[in-house]
Design a protein around this motif. Sequence first.
Motif, mmCIF file in Angstrom:
data_model
loop_
_atom_site.group_PDB
_atom_site.id
_atom_site.type_symbol
_atom_site.label_atom_id
_atom_site.label_comp_id
_atom_site.label_asym_id
_atom_site.label_seq_id
_atom_site.Cartn_x
_atom_site.Cartn_y
_atom_site.Cartn_z
ATOM 1 N N MET A 1 0.808 -1.213 0.000
ATOM 2 C CA MET A 1 0.000 0.000 0.000
ATOM 3 C C MET A 1 0.852 1.279 0.000
ATOM 4 S SD MET A 1 -2.868 1.172 -0.484
ATOM 5 C CE MET A 1 -3.878 -0.268 -0.433
ATOM 6 N N PRO A 2 2.009 1.294 0.687
ATOM 7 C CA PRO A 2 2.825 2.513 0.619
ATOM 8 C C PRO A 2 3.168 2.895 -0.820
ATOM 9 C CG PRO A 2 3.645 1.096 2.353
ATOM 10 C CD PRO A 2 2.574 0.327 1.622
ATOM 11 N N ASN A 3 3.294 1.884 -1.698
ATOM 12 C CA ASN A 3 3.593 2.147 -3.106
ATOM 13 C C ASN A 3 2.452 2.945 -3.750
ATOM 14 O OD1 ASN A 3 5.215 1.996 -5.352
ATOM 15 N ND2 ASN A 3 4.282 0.111 -6.077
ATOM 16 N N MET A 4 1.199 2.570 -3.427
ATOM 17 C CA MET A 4 0.039 3.289 -3.969
ATOM 18 C C MET A 4 0.032 4.730 -3.454
ATOM 19 S SD MET A 4 -2.218 1.573 -5.892
ATOM 20 C CE MET A 4 -3.920 1.838 -5.478
ATOM 21 N N GLU A 5 0.355 4.913 -2.181
ATOM 22 C CA GLU A 5 0.372 6.253 -1.602
ATOM 23 C C GLU A 5 1.468 7.097 -2.248
ATOM 24 O OE1 GLU A 5 0.615 5.236 2.514
ATOM 25 O OE2 GLU A 5 -1.541 4.907 2.666
ATOM 26 N N VAL A 79 -6.939 6.997 -7.209
ATOM 27 C CA VAL A 79 -5.936 6.251 -6.429
ATOM 28 C C VAL A 79 -6.264 6.373 -4.939
ATOM 29 C CG1 VAL A 79 -3.496 6.141 -5.787
ATOM 30 C CG2 VAL A 79 -4.130 6.446 -8.176
ATOM 31 N N GLN A 80 -6.672 7.577 -4.506
ATOM 32 C CA GLN A 80 -7.076 7.778 -3.106
ATOM 33 C C GLN A 80 -8.239 6.857 -2.753
ATOM 34 O OE1 GLN A 80 -5.914 10.030 -0.561
ATOM 35 N NE2 GLN A 80 -7.209 8.657 0.608
ATOM 36 N N LYS A 86 -9.095 -0.198 0.246
ATOM 37 C CA LYS A 86 -8.259 -1.301 0.735
ATOM 38 C C LYS A 86 -8.193 -1.267 2.261
ATOM 39 C CE LYS A 86 -3.950 -3.695 -0.067
ATOM 40 N NZ LYS A 86 -4.480 -5.018 -0.247
ATOM 41 N N ASN A 87 -8.060 -0.070 2.837
ATOM 42 C CA ASN A 87 -8.027 0.049 4.301
ATOM 43 C C ASN A 87 -9.337 -0.426 4.928
ATOM 44 O OD1 ASN A 87 -5.459 1.105 4.152
ATOM 45 N ND2 ASN A 87 -6.114 3.227 4.321
ATOM 46 N N VAL A 88 -10.465 -0.008 4.338
ATOM 47 C CA VAL A 88 -11.772 -0.400 4.878
ATOM 48 C C VAL A 88 -11.974 -1.900 4.734
ATOM 49 C CG1 VAL A 88 -14.264 -0.171 4.543
ATOM 50 C CG2 VAL A 88 -12.824 1.853 4.531
ATOM 51 N N THR A 89 -11.582 -2.445 3.594
ATOM 52 C CA THR A 89 -11.726 -3.883 3.373
ATOM 53 C C THR A 89 -10.928 -4.670 4.408
ATOM 54 O OG1 THR A 89 -12.030 -3.506 1.020
ATOM 55 C CG2 THR A 89 -11.436 -5.730 1.678
ATOM 56 N N GLY A 90 -9.710 -4.199 4.694
ATOM 57 C CA GLY A 90 -8.892 -4.863 5.717
ATOM 58 C C GLY A 90 -9.571 -4.827 7.071
ATOM 59 N N SER A 91 -10.155 -3.707 7.439
ATOM 60 C CA SER A 91 -10.856 -3.587 8.726
ATOM 61 C C SER A 91 -12.046 -4.532 8.778
ATOM 62 C CB SER A 91 -11.343 -2.159 8.937
ATOM 63 O OG SER A 91 -10.266 -1.283 9.034
ATOM 64 N N GLU A 123 -21.485 1.480 8.041
ATOM 65 C CA GLU A 123 -21.970 2.847 7.832
ATOM 66 C C GLU A 123 -20.823 3.750 7.365
ATOM 67 O OE1 GLU A 123 -23.747 3.932 11.543
ATOM 68 O OE2 GLU A 123 -25.447 2.572 11.265
ATOM 69 N N ASP A 124 -19.625 3.565 8.003
ATOM 70 C CA ASP A 124 -18.453 4.346 7.586
ATOM 71 C C ASP A 124 -18.115 4.071 6.125
ATOM 72 O OD1 ASP A 124 -18.333 5.319 10.132
ATOM 73 O OD2 ASP A 124 -16.600 4.119 10.751
ATOM 74 N N LEU A 125 -18.244 2.802 5.738
ATOM 75 C CA LEU A 125 -17.959 2.440 4.349
ATOM 76 C C LEU A 125 -18.940 3.139 3.402
ATOM 77 C CD1 LEU A 125 -16.481 0.749 2.220
ATOM 78 C CD2 LEU A 125 -18.081 -1.096 2.691
ATOM 79 N N ASP A 126 -20.223 3.190 3.779
ATOM 80 C CA ASP A 126 -21.217 3.881 2.953
ATOM 81 C C ASP A 126 -20.862 5.356 2.807
ATOM 82 O OD1 ASP A 126 -22.743 1.699 2.404
ATOM 83 O OD2 ASP A 126 -24.257 2.092 3.938
#
Length: 198
Positions: A1-5, A79-80, A86-91, A123-126
């Motif tokens: 993920m740092p590469n994407m950032e 990209v953002q 990806k962060n939300v999916t991991g959570s 809800e956060d994902l929505d």
Amino acid sequence: MPNMEKHMFNLKFAAKNLQRESQRCEKAQKAERVKLKKAIEKGNMEGAKIHAENTIRQKNQALNYLRLSARVDAVAARVQTAVTMKNVTGSMTGVVKSIDSAMRSMNLEKVSGLMDKFEKQFEDLDVQSSYMESAMSNTTTMTTPQADVDGLMQEVADEAGLELNMELPQGQTSAIGQASASQEQDELSQRLAELRKM
């Protein structure tokens, strides 16, 4: 993920550089316009023609840099979106694993707490999804409604006390767009209610 950032940072940096280039071209355009005026005053029509061509070229370059900057900015927003998703999916993956573990032990208190946490993250994902969709449509110049662009141009012209020489469409509201947004919101509410019943 740092590469994407890192890519996202590079894209935003490139967009800023393109904006600077656009501003540099605008300054050059103004300078050429002054030279054009002086050449006309002196009666140097050949020189005036050259300065006129340079003025138009600089103006076109400035617009092209600005367009390219907007497109690069739109890509950075996408990209953002990918980074955030990806962060939300991991959570959510972590929550699902915890729910699975809690279901095995049948600790109802723990299950209830985890379900509450899952609903909050859902809800956060929505909210994030809505924000990202909004950001993508707002940053992509290709999808900006012409009526909005024309309206803004007219507003700025009115503020500056200028007359805009173009026909602007009268305020038209899209009932179709409002209906689809309302329907999408209803579907999300139903899905959330079904999750709460589980």
